[in-house]
Design a protein around this motif. Structure first.
Motif, PDB file in Angstrom:
ATOM      1  N   THR A  11     -11.800  62.197   0.084  1.00 36.75           N
ATOM      2  CA  THR A  11     -10.935  62.582  -1.037  1.00 36.75           C
ATOM      3  C   THR A  11     -10.806  61.505  -2.098  1.00 36.75           C
ATOM      4  OG1 THR A  11      -8.983  61.843   0.198  1.00 36.75           O
ATOM      5  CG2 THR A  11      -9.585  64.159   0.394  1.00 36.75           C
ATOM      6  N   GLY A  12     -11.500  60.394  -1.918  1.00 33.82           N
ATOM      7  CA  GLY A  12     -11.434  59.340  -2.909  1.00 33.82           C
ATOM      8  C   GLY A  12     -12.210  58.122  -2.445  1.00 33.82           C
ATOM      9  N   TYR A  29      -8.559  52.138  -6.891  1.00 28.52           N
ATOM     10  CA  TYR A  29      -8.758  53.387  -6.142  1.00 28.52           C
ATOM     11  C   TYR A  29      -8.966  54.536  -7.113  1.00 28.52           C
ATOM     12  CZ  TYR A  29      -7.774  57.451  -3.168  1.00 28.52           C
ATOM     13  OH  TYR A  29      -7.861  58.662  -2.509  1.00 28.52           O
ATOM     14  N   GLU A  31      -9.328  58.799  -6.983  1.00 25.25           N
ATOM     15  CA  GLU A  31      -9.236  60.023  -6.177  1.00 25.25           C
ATOM     16  C   GLU A  31     -10.090  61.119  -6.794  1.00 25.25           C
ATOM     17  OE1 GLU A  31      -5.666  63.080  -4.772  1.00 25.25           O
ATOM     18  OE2 GLU A  31      -5.217  60.960  -5.089  1.00 25.25           O
ATOM     19  N   ARG A  33     -11.314  65.562  -6.054  1.00 26.89           N
ATOM     20  CA  ARG A  33     -10.984  66.787  -5.317  1.00 26.89           C
ATOM     21  C   ARG A  33     -12.242  67.520  -4.907  1.00 26.89           C
ATOM     22  NH1 ARG A  33      -5.636  69.808  -7.104  1.00 26.89           N
ATOM     23  NH2 ARG A  33      -4.293  68.027  -7.530  1.00 26.89           N
TER      24      ARG A  33
END
Length: 509
Positions: A11-12, A29, A31, A33
């Motif tokens: 997811t990231g 970081y 993210e 989808r």
């Protein structure tokens, strides 16, 4: 010089830059989808991951500390069950089929009809499952023959990123071993499995040991990413193997437990044990990123997302309280929980089951509720259920391999809670250690990067220098004994609820 470790997840992805002595110089970081074009399909386009990796590198290069101490080498830790089909000109031909996708069932049945499940396990160390790369490539070949024909390579996330950085496709042993077409003892692609699958070996990456310098970032690409110097690229590894290294799990009898969306455990051992019982219980083996070592792993797919479910479903008050006080809602949820067993038994199969049952149609169950059950007992019961599942897997692996697990390193988001780590220590009757750096995947990648260019003489030397323990949680034997009768009952729940849960799954989905 500084060392960059990148961790690519479902997811990231995140990146962290470290100095030679382990000081964190920068982090970022990003993210993303997954898409679901139809029921049961989960995809992620390779270009999205590449753009995220580029953004991470650019952002980290903007740190003042990196300007003074430029990145000299990088490596990656990656989720290992996916591949990216690449065309002759480096274009992504089809979205990556993700681990939780249902495609590949017919393909694995075909392979099992040729080799048997036991034979495939003996070669690859993996209990057969549709999610592994070889099945998804076969699915592409059968359902998207034009994509297979156009594909120059089928690359895992590691080799894909290196390819985008300007390096000919190369991956490490631990990532290749997740394709379910790799001989983990001889450390080479299995010609027999590839031939049976009808997959051309030339479409797969070259394989090298983790920690091998495989080339340099293309000068033009490096300039676009803000890299100041010639940057070496070093073979990294599968995320669970990297988590083990980053936590200091390098000798037999040590384990790492990473609690995030899922809770994954990896145990370091010096040889794979692919017995009938280990296969029956669905325990996966992998080549460690540490030389001459292997890992055995299990995953509780409920894991930390069960606590997230509680927060999002019942924790509105805690979330509001956290927002007002700039606090973490989980800290409030886990505050002032009982120090004695909750009296509840929670089957943490809220998203299906990992080992030992590996049952995607299993559902969660909460037993022992009373009219007097308190909110704090309910929350504690959730933590206990996740830990009972871990306990069951540890017990099974210890019994079958003959190794006693004497030490557990805790990483991931769940490792932030002292209460939960002490609960783990007491329930399991094991020493639990929390390292200073809990982003173990990034740290492991940095260790491999530094070893690959000779900053450290060995992975062991690098680990000794960069990994330190922040907290120790020693088990309280009285509390452990309090949980023994509950654990005995816990091990009955799955079998007692299996038929009902399967019926409910079919009724509701």
């Amino acid at each position: 010089m500084s060392l960059l470790g990148i961790d690519v997840g479902t997811t990231g992805c995140k990146g962290m830059a470290f100095s030679e002595n382990g000081q964190i110089l920068g982090r970022y970081y990003r993210e993303y989808r997954l898409s679901s074009p139809q029921s049961g399909w989960y995809e992620l386009h390779g270009d999205i991951v590449w753009e995220s990796v580029k953004e991470i590198i650019r952002h980290i290069n903007k740190y003042e500390e990196i300007g003074k101490d430029p990145i000299k080498a990088l490596s990656v830790s990656v989720s290992g069950d996916e591949f990216v089909p690449i065309g002759e000109n480096g274009e992504v031909l089809y979205p990556t089929i993700m681990s939780q996708d249902i495609r590949g069932k017919e393909e694995i049945e075909y392979l099992e009809s040729i080799f048997t499940r036991k034979t495939l396990y003996s070669i690859t160390g993996l209990p057969t499952h549709p999610k592994y790369g070889i099945n998804r490539i076969m699915w592409i070949k059968r359902n998207k023959p034009d994509i297979y024909r156009k594909a120059r390579y089928f690359l895992g996330w590691e080799d894909f990123i290196y390819y985008k950085l300007g390096i000919e496709p190369v991956t490490d042993y631990s990532v290749a071993a997740r394709f379910m077409a790799f001989d983990i003892r001889n450390k080479e692609w299995s010609e027999d499995i590839l031939n049976a699958a009808g997959v051309n070996k030339n479409k797969l990456a070259k394989v090298v040991p983790s920690g091998t310098c495989v080339g340099y970032v293309n000068k033009k690409i490096g300039s676009e990413l803000g890299l100041k110097e010639k940057v070496s690229v070093v073979a990294g590894g599968f995320d669970q193997a990297c988590a083990a290294l980053g936590a200091g799990v390098m000798r037999p009898g040590t384990a790492v437990v990473g609690t995030g969306t899922m809770e994954s455990m990896s145990i370091a051992l010096d040889k794979p044990v692919t017995s009938d019982e280990m296969l029956k219980n669905n325990y996966a083996w992998n080549i460690h990123v540490v030389p001459d070592m292997y890992t055995c792993s299990s995953t509780n797919v409920g894991g930390g997302q069960i606590l997230k479910w509680y927060r999002d479903t019942f924790g509105e008050m805690e979330k509001l309280q956290a927002e007002k006080g700039s606090l973490d809602a989980y800290d409030i949820i886990l505050k002032d929980l009982p120090k004695i067993p909750s009296g509840l038994l929670v089957l943490p199969h809220f998203a299906g089951s990992g080992p030992p049952y590996k049952d995607p149609n299993s559902l969660g169950a909460i037993l022992g509720l009373k009219i007097t059950t308190k909110k704090s007992e309910f929350i504690l019961g959730l933590l206990e259920g996740i830990t009972f599942e871990l306990w069951q897997n540890i017990e099974n692996i210890e019994k079958e391999t003959g190794y006693e697990i004497n030490e557990i390193r805790a990483v991931g988001g769940g490792a932030k809670s002292n209460f939960w780590l002490q609960l783990k220590s007491d329930m399991l009757n094991k020493l639990v250690l929390r390292p200073e750096v809990t982003e173990a995947g990034c740290l492991a990648a940095a260790i491999l990067a530094g070893t690959g260019i000779g900053v450290y003489s060995s992975i062991q030397e690098a680990a000794d220098k960069l990994i330190s323990i922040k907290y120790r949680f020693n088990p309280e034997i009285e509390r452990h004994n309090d949980y023994l009768p509950y654990f005995k009952e816990y091990k009955k729940i799955y079998l007692l609820t299996k038929d009902v849960n399967h019926s409910l799954f079919l009724l509701k989905g």
